[in-house]
Design a protein around this motif. Structure first.
Motif, PDB file in Angstrom:
ATOM      1  N   LEU A 201       8.376   5.740 -12.349  1.00  0.00           N
ATOM      2  CA  LEU A 201       7.832   6.075 -11.032  1.00  0.00           C
ATOM      3  C   LEU A 201       7.615   4.842 -10.155  1.00  0.00           C
ATOM      4  CD1 LEU A 201       5.191   8.792 -12.007  1.00  0.00           C
ATOM      5  CD2 LEU A 201       7.308   9.155 -10.738  1.00  0.00           C
ATOM      6  N   ARG A 202       7.425   3.685 -10.765  1.00  0.00           N
ATOM      7  CA  ARG A 202       7.156   2.476  -9.985  1.00  0.00           C
ATOM      8  C   ARG A 202       8.418   1.822  -9.419  1.00  0.00           C
ATOM      9  NH1 ARG A 202       2.326  -1.152 -12.741  1.00  0.00           N
ATOM     10  NH2 ARG A 202       0.640   0.328 -12.343  1.00  0.00           N
ATOM     11  N   LEU A 203       9.561   2.199  -9.909  1.00  0.00           N
ATOM     12  CA  LEU A 203      10.799   1.591  -9.421  1.00  0.00           C
ATOM     13  C   LEU A 203      10.926   1.800  -7.913  1.00  0.00           C
ATOM     14  CD1 LEU A 203      13.246   2.696 -12.275  1.00  0.00           C
ATOM     15  CD2 LEU A 203      12.166   0.451 -11.969  1.00  0.00           C
ATOM     16  N   GLY A 204      11.271   0.753  -7.183  1.00  0.00           N
ATOM     17  CA  GLY A 204      11.463   0.866  -5.746  1.00  0.00           C
ATOM     18  C   GLY A 204      10.215   0.691  -4.900  1.00  0.00           C
ATOM     19  N   THR A 205       9.086   0.322  -5.503  1.00  0.00           N
ATOM     20  CA  THR A 205       7.865   0.097  -4.718  1.00  0.00           C
ATOM     21  C   THR A 205       8.030  -1.128  -3.828  1.00  0.00           C
ATOM     22  OG1 THR A 205       6.516   1.034  -6.499  1.00  0.00           O
ATOM     23  CG2 THR A 205       5.380  -0.310  -4.854  1.00  0.00           C
ATOM     24  N   PRO A 206       7.703  -1.022  -2.532  1.00  0.00           N
ATOM     25  CA  PRO A 206       7.910  -2.151  -1.615  1.00  0.00           C
ATOM     26  C   PRO A 206       6.855  -3.239  -1.775  1.00  0.00           C
ATOM     27  CG  PRO A 206       6.862  -0.358  -0.454  1.00  0.00           C
ATOM     28  CD  PRO A 206       7.178   0.171  -1.835  1.00  0.00           C
ATOM     29  N   GLU A 207       7.168  -4.407  -1.229  1.00  0.00           N
ATOM     30  CA  GLU A 207       6.217  -5.514  -1.224  1.00  0.00           C
ATOM     31  C   GLU A 207       5.123  -5.264  -0.180  1.00  0.00           C
ATOM     32  OE1 GLU A 207       4.212  -7.790  -2.418  1.00  0.00           O
ATOM     33  OE2 GLU A 207       6.005  -8.734  -3.268  1.00  0.00           O
ATOM     34  N   SER A 208       3.944  -5.829  -0.419  1.00  0.00           N
ATOM     35  CA  SER A 208       2.827  -5.704   0.516  1.00  0.00           C
ATOM     36  C   SER A 208       3.127  -6.450   1.820  1.00  0.00           C
ATOM     37  CB  SER A 208       1.556  -6.279  -0.108  1.00  0.00           C
ATOM     38  OG  SER A 208       0.591  -6.577   0.882  1.00  0.00           O
ATOM     39  N   PRO A 209       3.046  -5.781   2.979  1.00  0.00           N
ATOM     40  CA  PRO A 209       3.271  -6.488   4.241  1.00  0.00           C
ATOM     41  C   PRO A 209       2.198  -7.533   4.533  1.00  0.00           C
ATOM     42  CG  PRO A 209       2.502  -4.246   4.650  1.00  0.00           C
ATOM     43  CD  PRO A 209       2.788  -4.349   3.191  1.00  0.00           C
ATOM     44  N   ARG A 210       0.981  -7.284   4.081  1.00  0.00           N
ATOM     45  CA  ARG A 210      -0.078  -8.282   4.280  1.00  0.00           C
ATOM     46  C   ARG A 210       0.248  -9.557   3.517  1.00  0.00           C
ATOM     47  NH1 ARG A 210      -4.921  -5.909   6.449  1.00  0.00           N
ATOM     48  NH2 ARG A 210      -4.901  -3.624   6.355  1.00  0.00           N
ATOM     49  N   TRP A 211       0.741  -9.407   2.277  1.00  0.00           N
ATOM     50  CA  TRP A 211       1.119 -10.604   1.509  1.00  0.00           C
ATOM     51  C   TRP A 211       2.307 -11.302   2.160  1.00  0.00           C
ATOM     52  CZ3 TRP A 211       5.560 -12.267  -0.940  1.00  0.00           C
ATOM     53  CH2 TRP A 211       5.421 -13.447  -1.695  1.00  0.00           C
ATOM     54  N   LEU A 212       3.297 -10.538   2.607  1.00  0.00           N
ATOM     55  CA  LEU A 212       4.463 -11.142   3.266  1.00  0.00           C
ATOM     56  C   LEU A 212       4.041 -11.957   4.481  1.00  0.00           C
ATOM     57  CD1 LEU A 212       6.952  -8.129   3.027  1.00  0.00           C
ATOM     58  CD2 LEU A 212       7.172 -10.334   1.840  1.00  0.00           C
ATOM     59  N   LEU A 213       3.117 -11.441   5.266  1.00  0.00           N
ATOM     60  CA  LEU A 213       2.620 -12.192   6.420  1.00  0.00           C
ATOM     61  C   LEU A 213       1.849 -13.435   5.989  1.00  0.00           C
ATOM     62  CD1 LEU A 213       1.430  -9.298   8.778  1.00  0.00           C
ATOM     63  CD2 LEU A 213       3.335 -10.868   9.178  1.00  0.00           C
ATOM     64  N   SER A 214       1.129 -13.344   4.866  1.00  0.00           N
ATOM     65  CA  SER A 214       0.335 -14.489   4.409  1.00  0.00           C
ATOM     66  C   SER A 214       1.203 -15.668   4.006  1.00  0.00           C
ATOM     67  CB  SER A 214      -0.586 -14.090   3.242  1.00  0.00           C
ATOM     68  OG  SER A 214       0.140 -13.983   2.029  1.00  0.00           O
ATOM     69  N   VAL A 215       2.507 -15.410   3.724  1.00  0.00           N
ATOM     70  CA  VAL A 215       3.423 -16.497   3.365  1.00  0.00           C
ATOM     71  C   VAL A 215       4.485 -16.713   4.444  1.00  0.00           C
ATOM     72  CG1 VAL A 215       3.053 -16.282   0.892  1.00  0.00           C
ATOM     73  CG2 VAL A 215       4.836 -14.905   1.970  1.00  0.00           C
ATOM     74  N   GLY A 216       4.263 -16.132   5.634  1.00  0.00           N
ATOM     75  CA  GLY A 216       5.146 -16.396   6.748  1.00  0.00           C
ATOM     76  C   GLY A 216       6.426 -15.592   6.805  1.00  0.00           C
ATOM     77  N   ARG A 217       6.559 -14.532   6.015  1.00  0.00           N
ATOM     78  CA  ARG A 217       7.790 -13.722   6.009  1.00  0.00           C
ATOM     79  C   ARG A 217       7.606 -12.511   6.931  1.00  0.00           C
ATOM     80  NH1 ARG A 217       8.574 -13.625  -0.477  1.00  0.00           N
ATOM     81  NH2 ARG A 217      10.028 -11.919   0.007  1.00  0.00           N
ATOM     82  N   THR A 218       7.519 -12.809   8.214  1.00  0.00           N
ATOM     83  CA  THR A 218       7.130 -11.811   9.213  1.00  0.00           C
ATOM     84  C   THR A 218       8.143 -10.674   9.339  1.00  0.00           C
ATOM     85  OG1 THR A 218       5.969 -13.536  10.441  1.00  0.00           O
ATOM     86  CG2 THR A 218       6.455 -11.484  11.625  1.00  0.00           C
ATOM     87  N   GLU A 219       9.427 -10.976   9.396  1.00  0.00           N
ATOM     88  CA  GLU A 219      10.429  -9.932   9.607  1.00  0.00           C
ATOM     89  C   GLU A 219      10.517  -8.982   8.420  1.00  0.00           C
ATOM     90  OE1 GLU A 219      11.777  -9.222  12.488  1.00  0.00           O
ATOM     91  OE2 GLU A 219      10.473 -10.861  13.174  1.00  0.00           O
ATOM     92  N   GLU A 220      10.349  -9.503   7.213  1.00  0.00           N
ATOM     93  CA  GLU A 220      10.323  -8.633   6.035  1.00  0.00           C
ATOM     94  C   GLU A 220       9.118  -7.700   6.092  1.00  0.00           C
ATOM     95  OE1 GLU A 220      11.233 -10.519   2.142  1.00  0.00           O
ATOM     96  OE2 GLU A 220      11.494 -12.337   3.342  1.00  0.00           O
ATOM     97  N   ALA A 221       7.981  -8.247   6.515  1.00  0.00           N
ATOM     98  CA  ALA A 221       6.778  -7.417   6.646  1.00  0.00           C
ATOM     99  C   ALA A 221       6.989  -6.330   7.694  1.00  0.00           C
ATOM    100  CB  ALA A 221       5.577  -8.295   7.028  1.00  0.00           C
ATOM    101  N   ARG A 222       7.638  -6.682   8.809  1.00  0.00           N
ATOM    102  CA  ARG A 222       7.902  -5.710   9.862  1.00  0.00           C
ATOM    103  C   ARG A 222       8.774  -4.566   9.328  1.00  0.00           C
ATOM    104  NH1 ARG A 222       7.722  -6.712  15.238  1.00  0.00           N
ATOM    105  NH2 ARG A 222       7.934  -8.975  14.862  1.00  0.00           N
ATOM    106  N   ALA A 223       9.785  -4.909   8.531  1.00  0.00           N
ATOM    107  CA  ALA A 223      10.686  -3.891   7.986  1.00  0.00           C
ATOM    108  C   ALA A 223       9.965  -2.954   7.025  1.00  0.00           C
ATOM    109  CB  ALA A 223      11.867  -4.568   7.288  1.00  0.00           C
ATOM    110  N   VAL A 224       9.080  -3.506   6.193  1.00  0.00           N
ATOM    111  CA  VAL A 224       8.320  -2.682   5.241  1.00  0.00           C
ATOM    112  C   VAL A 224       7.415  -1.713   5.986  1.00  0.00           C
ATOM    113  CG1 VAL A 224       6.510  -2.722   3.479  1.00  0.00           C
ATOM    114  CG2 VAL A 224       8.395  -4.342   3.354  1.00  0.00           C
ATOM    115  N   VAL A 225       6.713  -2.212   7.006  1.00  0.00           N
ATOM    116  CA  VAL A 225       5.804  -1.363   7.782  1.00  0.00           C
ATOM    117  C   VAL A 225       6.580  -0.251   8.477  1.00  0.00           C
ATOM    118  CG1 VAL A 225       4.270  -1.303   9.788  1.00  0.00           C
ATOM    119  CG2 VAL A 225       4.024  -3.112   8.075  1.00  0.00           C
ATOM    120  N   ALA A 226       7.705  -0.596   9.106  1.00  0.00           N
ATOM    121  CA  ALA A 226       8.496   0.405   9.824  1.00  0.00           C
ATOM    122  C   ALA A 226       9.034   1.484   8.890  1.00  0.00           C
ATOM    123  CB  ALA A 226       9.646  -0.278  10.563  1.00  0.00           C
ATOM    124  N   LYS A 227       9.499   1.076   7.717  1.00  0.00           N
ATOM    125  CA  LYS A 227      10.119   2.028   6.788  1.00  0.00           C
ATOM    126  C   LYS A 227       9.102   2.917   6.087  1.00  0.00           C
ATOM    127  CE  LYS A 227      13.133   2.310   2.720  1.00  0.00           C
ATOM    128  NZ  LYS A 227      13.974   1.544   1.750  1.00  0.00           N
TER     129      LYS A 227
END
Length: 467
Positions: free
Chosen positions: A191-217
């Motif tokens: 059931l856990r397969l395919g779980t996305p990364e946390s957008p808050r964590w992505l932003l905390s390390v400067g990966r803004t566009e990845e965070a934007r994609a996770v939030v949108a999807k």
């Protein structure tokens, strides 16, 4: 037409939120199952493999010792490497080790396998709870994080049922009991397969566009990503390298008191809890309760009732009040049990029920407080270290309980357990803050009290801060 934007803390509940909460429960369920099933497997395993009370204490505490290492190592790692990558790996390790228990040939092998299982579960606590906390809206954080502990006790209680059913099999029944943990771990792993990364964590390390994609999807067009970015910027610049998730960074930024509070109250809950529950059948038998195995199943079922009760009142009663009441009641139950070792069976069982009910009601705060009080880039570190230190306490309690009862009797063991609970109450009275009405950003800016003060949540707040 532009979609009305809603902050992540205020989003309506979605299918994604429900699925995330469900799959996050996999680790706690397996944790409860692992720690519960050993209570039924230990007596026959000890006979079959030829070990005594020392070996029983070591095997009973092995997973808890492993959780110390798992939380200590993987908590900081999940702040450095992210949440989702290790989200499935830890359950895969647990699955393999569940099967390996069946083939244990001596106490050393059994201890080693259960220790590794504990490492995997110790890793899951900071990973799964941080991921859930960082996706969930504010009103769901307390109930959902508490529900993870409900699931832990569901797993614990189900293991008692499985152990009771399998106890009438041959002398090798303990092997099937322990190996049965493979079934739930496989289900949750898939059931856990395919779980996305946390957008808050992505932003905390400067990966803004990845965070934007996770939030949108996963959260939809109504999620206010710009507000999330502003919140991340307000927390400080993206942190990389050794500072991210480091213990030194945690103390440098003033989160030492938060860590002390979370570790102490948690350890003072789980040390008596797991010690008593691991050897609950033997304790009931030593207190002259007939049909101790069946009584243990009955008593343990009230842990589920207690955690559900805690989940229902955590937002209305508040974190601090729930912690103080539950700790006071379970400590009192242990003290009365110690003072009345010759009490009638009905009273003994009733006091065990009260202990299980009260301790479980406050146990959800073990996931709530650390995840609310630490900021995003230190959440895994704080949760991991608190997990590690709490499990060190519970491992010590579980190891020492059979030794204490053998040398000084059941009453002495219960007095010590009550004393640990009393310490937890004193620390909670002094330090527990109230966070029920705070956004995640505001909660992580809170600090443990140094003296009792009015609940800040009771004060009127502007509409945009209302909880």
């Amino acid at each position: 037409m532009d979609t009305h934007k809603i902050p992540l803390d205020e989003l309506p509940t979605s299918r994604f939120h429900r699925k995330l909460a469900f799959v996050a429960a996999g680790g706690p369920f397996c944790d409860g199952y692992l720690l519960g099933i050993v209570a039924f497997a230990l007596p026959t395993a000890a006979t079959d493999l030829g070990f005594g009370s020392l070996g029983s204490g070591l095997v009973g505490a092995a997973a808890l010792m492993g959780m110390f290492i798992g939380g200590l190592v993987f908590g900081p790692l999940t702040d450095r490497l992210g949440r989702s990558g290790m989200y499935t790996l830890n359950l895969a390790v647990f699955l393999v080790c569940s099967v390996l228990q069946f083939f244990a040939v001596d106490v050393v092998t059994l201890f080693a396998v259960r220790f590794v299982m504990g490492v995997a579960l110790g890793a899951d606590y900071p990973i799964a709870t941080a991921l859930a906390t960082e996706f969930l809206p504010r009103r769901l954080r307390g109930p959902v994080l508490t529900s993870l502990v409900v699931v832990l006790w569901v797993g614990y209680t189900l293991s008692y049922v499985v152990g009771y059913v399998l106890s009438d099999l041959s002398d090798g029944a303990w092997r099937w009991m322990l190996a049965s943990a493979a079934v739930p771990s496989l289900v949750f792993l898939l059931l856990r397969l395919g779980t996305p990364e946390s957008p808050r964590w992505l932003l905390s390390v400067g990966r803004t566009e990845e965070a934007r994609a996770v939030v949108a999807k996963h959260l939809g067009p109504q999620a206010d990503f710009d507000a999330l970015v502003a919140e991340a910027r307000a927390a400080g610049p993206a942190r990389k390298g050794v500072a991210l998730g480091s213990v030194v960074e945690l103390f440098r930024r003033g989160y030492g008191p938060v860590l002390a509070f979370c570790s102490i109250f948690w350890a003072c809950q789980v040390a008596p809890s797991f010690a008593v529950k691991t050897f609950q059948p033997q304790l009931l038998e030593s207190l002259n309760v007939g049909h101790a195995l069946a009584a243990s199943v009955l008593v343990q079922s009230f842990a589920i009732v207690g955690t559900v009760l805690g989940m229902l009142v955590i937002n209305s009663l508040g974190r601090r009040t729930l912690l103080l009441i539950s700790t006071a009641v379970f400590t009192g139950a242990l003290l009365v049990l110690g003072l009345n070792p010759w009490a009638a069976s009905g009273l003994v069982v009733t006091l065990f029920v009260v202990f299980n009910l009260a301790e479980a009601a406050g146990s959800g705060l073990q996931f709530v407080y650390p995840n609310e009080l630490f900021p995003t880039d230190l959440r895994g570190t704080g949760m991991g270290i608190a997990t590690a230190l709490s499990r060190l306490g519970s491992a010590a309690g579980t190891f020492l309980l059979p030794v204490t009862t053998d040398h000084w009797g059941t009453s002495t063991a219960l007095y010590i357990a009550a004393g640990i609970g009393a310490l937890g109450f004193a620390v909670s009275w002094r330090m527990a803050p109230e966070t029920r009405r705070l956004s995640l950003a505001k909660a992580s800016a809170a600090r443990p009290r140094t003296q009792p003060a009015p609940d800040p949540a009771a004060a009127p707040q502007p509409r945009h801060q209302a909880q």
